[in-house]
Design a protein around this motif. Sequence first.
Motif, PDB file in Angstrom:
ATOM      1  N   PRO A  80       6.027 -68.036  -4.103  1.00 56.06           N
ATOM      2  CA  PRO A  80       6.512 -68.409  -5.266  1.00 56.06           C
ATOM      3  C   PRO A  80       6.603 -67.441  -6.421  1.00 56.06           C
ATOM      4  CG  PRO A  80       5.063 -70.041  -4.649  1.00 56.06           C
ATOM      5  CD  PRO A  80       4.893 -68.999  -3.809  1.00 56.06           C
ATOM      6  N   PHE A  81       5.977 -66.249  -6.243  1.00 51.23           N
ATOM      7  CA  PHE A  81       5.788 -65.479  -7.379  1.00 51.23           C
ATOM      8  C   PHE A  81       6.795 -63.950  -7.014  1.00 51.23           C
ATOM      9  CE2 PHE A  81       1.776 -67.573  -6.756  1.00 51.23           C
ATOM     10  CZ  PHE A  81       1.718 -68.307  -7.649  1.00 51.23           C
ATOM     11  N   GLY A  82       7.180 -63.890  -5.809  1.00 49.36           N
ATOM     12  CA  GLY A  82       7.724 -62.911  -5.316  1.00 49.36           C
ATOM     13  C   GLY A  82       7.598 -62.689  -3.774  1.00 49.36           C
ATOM     14  N   THR A  83       7.716 -61.370  -3.394  1.00 48.81           N
ATOM     15  CA  THR A  83       7.969 -61.037  -2.051  1.00 48.81           C
ATOM     16  C   THR A  83       6.881 -60.010  -1.968  1.00 48.81           C
ATOM     17  OG1 THR A  83      10.193 -61.495  -1.529  1.00 48.81           O
ATOM     18  CG2 THR A  83       8.875 -60.031   0.196  1.00 48.81           C
ATOM     19  N   VAL A  84       5.865 -60.298  -0.931  1.00 45.28           N
ATOM     20  CA  VAL A  84       4.977 -59.314  -0.828  1.00 45.28           C
ATOM     21  C   VAL A  84       4.699 -58.538   0.753  1.00 45.28           C
ATOM     22  CG1 VAL A  84       2.113 -58.860  -0.257  1.00 45.28           C
ATOM     23  CG2 VAL A  84       3.190 -60.464  -2.071  1.00 45.28           C
ATOM     24  N   TYR A  85       4.876 -57.382   1.029  1.00 51.38           N
ATOM     25  CA  TYR A  85       4.965 -56.864   2.367  1.00 51.38           C
ATOM     26  C   TYR A  85       3.787 -56.421   3.045  1.00 51.38           C
ATOM     27  CZ  TYR A  85      10.002 -56.725   1.120  1.00 51.38           C
ATOM     28  OH  TYR A  85      11.177 -57.004   0.606  1.00 51.38           O
ATOM     29  N   SER A  86       3.440 -56.669   4.202  1.00 51.86           N
ATOM     30  CA  SER A  86       2.405 -56.475   4.920  1.00 51.86           C
ATOM     31  C   SER A  86       2.205 -55.055   5.196  1.00 51.86           C
ATOM     32  CB  SER A  86       2.363 -57.247   6.498  1.00 51.86           C
ATOM     33  OG  SER A  86       3.413 -56.956   7.076  1.00 51.86           O
ATOM     34  N   SER A  87       0.836 -54.838   5.390  1.00 55.75           N
ATOM     35  CA  SER A  87       0.339 -53.148   5.131  1.00 55.75           C
ATOM     36  C   SER A  87       0.546 -52.825   6.799  1.00 55.75           C
ATOM     37  CB  SER A  87      -0.901 -53.034   4.499  1.00 55.75           C
ATOM     38  OG  SER A  87      -1.771 -53.799   5.232  1.00 55.75           O
ATOM     39  N   HIS A 209      -3.251 -75.620   5.151  1.00 50.83           N
ATOM     40  CA  HIS A 209      -3.612 -76.997   5.406  1.00 50.83           C
ATOM     41  C   HIS A 209      -4.567 -77.301   3.901  1.00 50.83           C
ATOM     42  CE1 HIS A 209      -2.557 -78.045   9.588  1.00 50.83           C
ATOM     43  NE2 HIS A 209      -2.917 -76.860   9.793  1.00 50.83           N
ATOM     44  N   THR A 210      -4.484 -76.585   3.025  1.00 50.18           N
ATOM     45  CA  THR A 210      -4.900 -77.012   1.822  1.00 50.18           C
ATOM     46  C   THR A 210      -4.027 -76.906   0.525  1.00 50.18           C
ATOM     47  OG1 THR A 210      -7.076 -76.439   2.450  1.00 50.18           O
ATOM     48  CG2 THR A 210      -6.996 -76.669   0.099  1.00 50.18           C
ATOM     49  N   ALA A 211      -3.771 -77.867  -0.156  1.00 49.04           N
ATOM     50  CA  ALA A 211      -2.783 -77.857  -1.343  1.00 49.04           C
ATOM     51  C   ALA A 211      -3.074 -76.562  -2.241  1.00 49.04           C
ATOM     52  CB  ALA A 211      -2.546 -78.981  -2.154  1.00 49.04           C
ATOM     53  N   ARG A 212      -2.138 -76.058  -2.949  1.00 51.71           N
ATOM     54  CA  ARG A 212      -2.321 -75.057  -3.825  1.00 51.71           C
ATOM     55  C   ARG A 212      -1.845 -75.641  -5.165  1.00 51.71           C
ATOM     56  NH1 ARG A 212      -3.294 -69.921  -1.612  1.00 51.71           N
ATOM     57  NH2 ARG A 212      -3.312 -70.069   0.702  1.00 51.71           N
ATOM     58  N   ASN A 213      -2.425 -74.710  -6.319  1.00 56.85           N
ATOM     59  CA  ASN A 213      -2.079 -75.052  -7.560  1.00 56.85           C
ATOM     60  C   ASN A 213      -0.894 -74.315  -8.172  1.00 56.85           C
ATOM     61  OD1 ASN A 213      -3.354 -72.573  -8.563  1.00 56.85           O
ATOM     62  ND2 ASN A 213      -5.003 -73.506  -9.226  1.00 56.85           N
ATOM     63  N   ALA A 214      -0.463 -74.291  -9.380  1.00 57.00           N
ATOM     64  CA  ALA A 214       0.690 -73.535  -9.848  1.00 57.00           C
ATOM     65  C   ALA A 214       0.465 -72.053  -9.708  1.00 57.00           C
ATOM     66  CB  ALA A 214       0.908 -74.236 -11.218  1.00 57.00           C
ATOM     67  N   LEU A 215      -0.849 -71.627  -9.834  1.00 54.73           N
ATOM     68  CA  LEU A 215      -0.929 -70.239  -9.554  1.00 54.73           C
ATOM     69  C   LEU A 215      -1.304 -69.843  -8.328  1.00 54.73           C
ATOM     70  CD1 LEU A 215      -3.178 -69.606 -12.820  1.00 54.73           C
ATOM     71  CD2 LEU A 215      -0.630 -69.093 -12.316  1.00 54.73           C
ATOM     72  N   GLY A 216      -1.101 -70.632  -7.208  1.00 52.68           N
ATOM     73  CA  GLY A 216      -1.481 -70.476  -5.883  1.00 52.68           C
ATOM     74  C   GLY A 216      -2.762 -70.332  -5.272  1.00 52.68           C
ATOM     75  N   ALA A 217      -3.560 -70.926  -5.903  1.00 53.10           N
ATOM     76  CA  ALA A 217      -4.940 -70.993  -5.629  1.00 53.10           C
ATOM     77  C   ALA A 217      -5.122 -72.333  -5.116  1.00 53.10           C
ATOM     78  CB  ALA A 217      -6.144 -70.702  -6.791  1.00 53.10           C
ATOM     79  N   SER A 218      -6.130 -72.520  -3.922  1.00 53.56           N
ATOM     80  CA  SER A 218      -6.499 -73.774  -3.518  1.00 53.56           C
ATOM     81  C   SER A 218      -8.092 -74.215  -3.842  1.00 53.56           C
ATOM     82  CB  SER A 218      -6.405 -73.544  -2.028  1.00 53.56           C
ATOM     83  OG  SER A 218      -7.137 -72.618  -1.510  1.00 53.56           O
ATOM     84  N   SER A 219      -8.137 -75.638  -3.905  1.00 51.02           N
ATOM     85  CA  SER A 219      -9.478 -75.729  -4.112  1.00 51.02           C
ATOM     86  C   SER A 219     -10.350 -76.280  -2.874  1.00 51.02           C
ATOM     87  CB  SER A 219      -9.316 -77.351  -4.959  1.00 51.02           C
ATOM     88  OG  SER A 219     -10.482 -77.995  -5.125  1.00 51.02           O
ATOM     89  N   GLU A 220     -11.735 -75.887  -2.866  1.00 55.03           N
ATOM     90  CA  GLU A 220     -12.702 -76.036  -1.978  1.00 55.03           C
ATOM     91  C   GLU A 220     -12.809 -77.419  -1.829  1.00 55.03           C
ATOM     92  OE1 GLU A 220     -16.062 -73.666  -2.308  1.00 55.03           O
ATOM     93  OE2 GLU A 220     -15.061 -71.945  -2.208  1.00 55.03           O
TER      94      GLU A 220
END
Length: 430
Positions: A80-87, A209-220
């Motif tokens: 949601p914040f842009g494109t990241v390219y794998s290394s 398999h875990t929902a993420r918040n608006a900043l892309g973090a998931s909750s334990e």
Amino acid sequence: MKKLLLWLSALSLLMAATAAAVTWLNLRDEVDVRVPVAAITPGDSLIARGAYLARAGNCISCHSARGEPSYAGGRPIDTPFGTVYSSNLTPDEKTGLGSWSPAHFWRAMHNGRSKNGRLLYPAFPYPNYTQVTREDSDALFAYFGSLPAVERARTPNVLRFPYDSQAALAIWRALYFKPGVYETDKQRSAEWNRGAYLVRGLGHCAACHTARNALGASSEALDLAGGLIPMQNWYAPSLSSPHEAGVGDWDRQHIVALLKTGVSPRASATGPMAEVVLRSTQYLSDADLGAMAQFLKELTPPAITAMAAVQAAPAAQASVLARGAKLYEQHCAQCHGEQGRGVPQAYPALAGNRAVTMAQSANLMQIVLNGGYAPATAGNPRPFGMPPFVLELSDGDIAAVLTHIRQSWGNRAGVVTPLEVNRMRASGTR
């Protein structure tokens, strides 16, 4: 003026304290790559172990671009914040891991930090990989070092401001990332702990398999409780809820079969999970698959899921159900049966199917629009599939037939609207 100076001084102190806190939180349990360690001899057994672990972590899926050598990186990962390219994970001295040490690689896994100290974006799932042991990290590094070196420079990420800055990433990490290793639950069996380590660590199942918040973090707190996969518009169902993909009442061998072959008497793998089975879990040992099955069987549903009662949804309009029934007869009944019972080992039953009755209908729309197959595995080399209807059926047609399926043969799920189908079609994702 004096009051203004006091406010400015207080603000400066607050900013300095915040910066110090963020810096400290980002340096917690930091691996010191300057400390000399005993040399690792990458023998055949260590490399073989690393190859197995790389499959357990499905590293090849993200670190291999289409048409490029395996593990050379460059695959675009949309967020949601842009494109990241794998290394590049091959041992090229300039562009890969050739100049890295095992400690550098361990720091990337454990702390999410590159060789030069750059903070890594969590599209590389180090919030999960931090649980991987040092021994397994060293084995992975030995395996990647055994690959043919491929010179392929890292493609720069394309991220929107402020997400493109290391400062913003440092704040994110201070809020949401804590390094650590897997801690054995002494109240559980060794097999359960092995399964937990694979699912939560290398398998990084929570990344989907875990929902993420608006900043892309998931909750334990909602670990493995289900979530919509960002940018893909597939829903990774809860692995704990009996109303979604929980397997607490499954026979253990059926869970193993699903992970090994992509099909079982209770379900089949499609969408992103089909790729996981194709590239990863089908290659795992029966012992490890059994351990994962045992862990998944004993997952406790989060309170928010366990307390949610499944209620019958209001019936759709008669005209919509009649239209859906006619479309089902024309396009679906030949494979799935007039009563939605399907054909064992070929076409899944739709009656009583949790994938059909889940509150989240994204996966149904994806499959009808774009089609889908279970993975081709050694145990199921020629899977049956679903043809795409994206060019054949309108948004209203798809909404009607899905609503009919969700409200027939004892199913009591909600209505699918043409607007929902239109949004899914417009997203253009699979």
